[in-house]
Motif scaffolding. Structure first.
Motif, PDB file in Angstrom:
ATOM      1  N   UNK A  43       0.791  -1.241   0.000  1.00 54.02           N
ATOM      2  CA  UNK A  43       0.000   0.000   0.000  1.00 54.02           C
ATOM      3  C   UNK A  43       0.817   1.283   0.000  1.00 54.02           C
ATOM      4  N   UNK A  44       1.990   1.302   0.657  1.00 55.83           N
ATOM      5  CA  UNK A  44       2.669   2.605   0.760  1.00 55.83           C
ATOM      6  C   UNK A  44       3.170   3.102  -0.596  1.00 55.83           C
ATOM      7  N   UNK A  45       3.390   2.174  -1.525  1.00 50.46           N
ATOM      8  CA  UNK A  45       3.797   2.598  -2.864  1.00 50.46           C
ATOM      9  C   UNK A  45       2.660   3.336  -3.560  1.00 50.46           C
ATOM     10  N   UNK A  46       1.455   2.854  -3.363  1.00 50.14           N
ATOM     11  CA  UNK A  46       0.299   3.489  -4.017  1.00 50.14           C
ATOM     12  C   UNK A  46       0.001   4.821  -3.354  1.00 50.14           C
ATOM     13  N   UNK A  69       2.521   7.141  -4.929  1.00 52.81           N
ATOM     14  CA  UNK A  69       2.144   7.522  -6.296  1.00 52.81           C
ATOM     15  C   UNK A  69       1.024   8.557  -6.278  1.00 52.81           C
ATOM     16  N   UNK A  70       0.047   8.305  -5.413  1.00 49.27           N
ATOM     17  CA  UNK A  70      -1.119   9.186  -5.365  1.00 49.27           C
ATOM     18  C   UNK A  70      -0.773  10.560  -4.781  1.00 49.27           C
ATOM     19  N   UNK A  71      -0.026  10.516  -3.663  1.00 49.70           N
ATOM     20  CA  UNK A  71       0.162  11.784  -2.938  1.00 49.70           C
ATOM     21  C   UNK A  71       1.352  12.600  -3.439  1.00 49.70           C
ATOM     22  N   UNK A  72       2.398  11.948  -3.912  1.00 46.12           N
ATOM     23  CA  UNK A  72       3.589  12.704  -4.321  1.00 46.12           C
ATOM     24  C   UNK A  72       3.815  12.640  -5.822  1.00 46.12           C
ATOM     25  N   UNK A  73       3.997  11.424  -6.318  1.00 48.10           N
ATOM     26  CA  UNK A  73       4.448  11.307  -7.705  1.00 48.10           C
ATOM     27  C   UNK A  73       3.483  11.953  -8.702  1.00 48.10           C
ATOM     28  N   UNK A 130      15.796  11.036 -15.030  1.00 51.01           N
ATOM     29  CA  UNK A 130      15.001  11.512 -13.888  1.00 51.01           C
ATOM     30  C   UNK A 130      13.753  10.673 -13.638  1.00 51.01           C
ATOM     31  N   UNK A 131      13.527   9.652 -14.477  1.00 53.99           N
ATOM     32  CA  UNK A 131      12.352   8.777 -14.291  1.00 53.99           C
ATOM     33  C   UNK A 131      12.434   8.004 -12.974  1.00 53.99           C
ATOM     34  N   UNK A 132      11.284   7.548 -12.539  1.00 51.63           N
ATOM     35  CA  UNK A 132      11.197   6.894 -11.220  1.00 51.63           C
ATOM     36  C   UNK A 132      11.069   5.376 -11.378  1.00 51.63           C
ATOM     37  N   UNK A 133      11.855   4.672 -10.557  1.00 51.40           N
ATOM     38  CA  UNK A 133      11.831   3.208 -10.530  1.00 51.40           C
ATOM     39  C   UNK A 133      11.316   2.753  -9.171  1.00 51.40           C
ATOM     40  N   UNK A 134      10.383   1.813  -9.182  1.00 48.45           N
ATOM     41  CA  UNK A 134       9.870   1.284  -7.913  1.00 48.45           C
ATOM     42  C   UNK A 134      10.143  -0.214  -7.872  1.00 48.45           C
ATOM     43  N   UNK A 135      10.715  -0.655  -6.762  1.00 47.43           N
ATOM     44  CA  UNK A 135      11.039  -2.080  -6.625  1.00 47.43           C
ATOM     45  C   UNK A 135      10.177  -2.707  -5.530  1.00 47.43           C
ATOM     46  N   UNK A 136      10.347  -4.007  -5.329  1.00 48.57           N
ATOM     47  CA  UNK A 136       9.503  -4.737  -4.382  1.00 48.57           C
ATOM     48  C   UNK A 136       9.999  -4.630  -2.947  1.00 48.57           C
ATOM     49  N   UNK A 137       9.120  -4.998  -2.038  1.00 52.58           N
ATOM     50  CA  UNK A 137       9.376  -4.845  -0.603  1.00 52.58           C
ATOM     51  C   UNK A 137      10.629  -5.552  -0.108  1.00 52.58           C
ATOM     52  N   UNK A 138      10.922  -6.722  -0.677  1.00 52.90           N
ATOM     53  CA  UNK A 138      12.083  -7.453  -0.166  1.00 52.90           C
ATOM     54  C   UNK A 138      13.306  -7.236  -1.056  1.00 52.90           C
ATOM     55  N   UNK A 152      11.857   3.339  -3.663  1.00 52.98           N
ATOM     56  CA  UNK A 152      11.714   4.326  -4.750  1.00 52.98           C
ATOM     57  C   UNK A 152      13.092   4.881  -5.135  1.00 52.98           C
ATOM     58  N   UNK A 153      13.418   4.817  -6.416  1.00 53.82           N
ATOM     59  CA  UNK A 153      14.715   5.270  -6.926  1.00 53.82           C
ATOM     60  C   UNK A 153      14.495   6.185  -8.126  1.00 53.82           C
ATOM     61  N   UNK A 154      15.507   7.001  -8.392  1.00 57.48           N
ATOM     62  CA  UNK A 154      15.413   7.882  -9.556  1.00 57.48           C
ATOM     63  C   UNK A 154      16.546   7.567 -10.548  1.00 57.48           C
TER      64      UNK A 154
END
Ligand SMILES: C[S@@+](CC[C@H](N)C(=O)[O-])C[C@H]1O[C@@H](n2cnc3c(N)ncnc32)[C@H](O)[C@@H]1O
Length: 277
Positions: free
Chosen positions: A83-86, A89-93, A243-251, A268-270
């Motif tokens: 959930x924190x990824x979503x 995405x919703x609040x910042x990205x 500058x694009x954003x990369x999102x990886x998994x929890x583990x 979250x990485x850039x």
């Protein structure tokens, strides 16, 4: 030979090598029971006596490689996983991206899309955002190495545990973006209009030139060794906008790896902007 009896070590190693050759997934001895459990049924279906026959088939028939890939990949996924990824995405990205790139189309890549839940979660979130930002546009590409899961993703029909999970976590989204037919839910046209799926091996370059603004590469790096992870990340980076954003998994983590990504916050990485002299 009864394939339930012991399989010799060199045959096991040969099967592990085929897994790695075709997918990049690294399996060690403790994964043998898992692999054996998955392949045994395939041998029965093909009426093959043992794994040596199966290895010969894999060498000779390209079509079997596709079945093999479907069997050896782990495709577990859910809607709005982590959930924190979503929330991010919703609040910042999204608000920041839309503010900076008025008139542009957000390019998104769900890079190990499995059966599509991740891509459609993006689509539902973006459609919600469009209610307050009607000029916002996006395109989502979902790719996976397994053609079987991609058929499910393209069909966009869900039931069982994953549909129930969406009903519990995001009932309003389910109401708006799923058309229920009895126990099954089909993604509604609004959530499908800007998404497409196709097969792709992460170790290879993305065919068409791409400048992805957002890449979800989640819960797939864990299957590769460090060299494999770096190779995949190098390919992914080539398909990304500076500058694009990369999102990886929890583990997963990139901290030990040599990549062109900079840490922004957990998961979250850039894509670092490189300047050429
Ligand atoms: C555990 S699922 C993750 C799905 C989704 N990203 C999520 O986090 O819920 C991992 C997916 O990676 C895919 N995969 C494994 N090796 C791959 C490769 N070399 N190239 C592309 N996809 C791969 C598998 O087929 C599987 O569907």
């Amino acid at each position: 030979m009864d394939i339930d009896v012991e399989v010799d070590r060199s045959t096991q190693q040969a099967l592990f090598e085929r897994v790695r050759r075709h997918t990049g997934i690294v399996m060690t001895d403790r994964k043998w029971a898992l692999l054996h459990g998955r392949l045994r049924r395939r041998l029965q279906t093909l009426a093959l006596a043992d794994y040596r026959d199966y290895l010969a088939l894999l060498e000779g028939e390209a079509e079997e490689v596709g079945h093999f890939i479907d069997l050896v990949t782990t495709n577990e996924t859910t809607f709005f996983r982590t959930p924190r990824i979503w929330d991010y995405l919703k609040q910042s990205f999204l608000p920041e991206w839309a503010e900076k790139h008025r008139g542009s189309t957000l390019q998104v890549w769900s890079a190990a899309a499995s059966s599509g839940e991740e891509g459609y979660s993006c689509a539902m979130l973006f459609e919600e955002f469009r209610l307050t930002h009607p000029l916002f546009r996006y395109r989502i590409l979902g790719t996976d190495i397994s053609s079987q899961v991609l058929r499910d993703a393209s069909a966009g029909i869900y039931q069982g545990r994953n549909l129930e999970g969406l009903r519990r976590s995001h009932p309003a989204m389910l109401e708006r973006y799923m058309r229920m037919q009895g126990e099954r839910g089909e993604m509604a046209p609004a959530a499908r209009a800007s998404i497409s799926f196709r097969q792709h091996n992460l170790f290879k370059p993305l065919l068409e030139p791409a400048r992805m603004d957002l890449v979800l590469l989640r819960n797939v790096l864990i299957y590769f060794d460090e060299a494999g992870q770096e190779a995949v990340l190098a390919q992914v980076r080539k398909a990304m906008a500076p500058g694009g954003i990369l999102i990886i998994g929890e583990s997963e983590s990139l901290t030990r790896l040599n990549t062109g990504f900079e840490f922004m916050q957990p998961l979250v990485y850039r894509n670092r902007v490189t300047t050429h002299a």
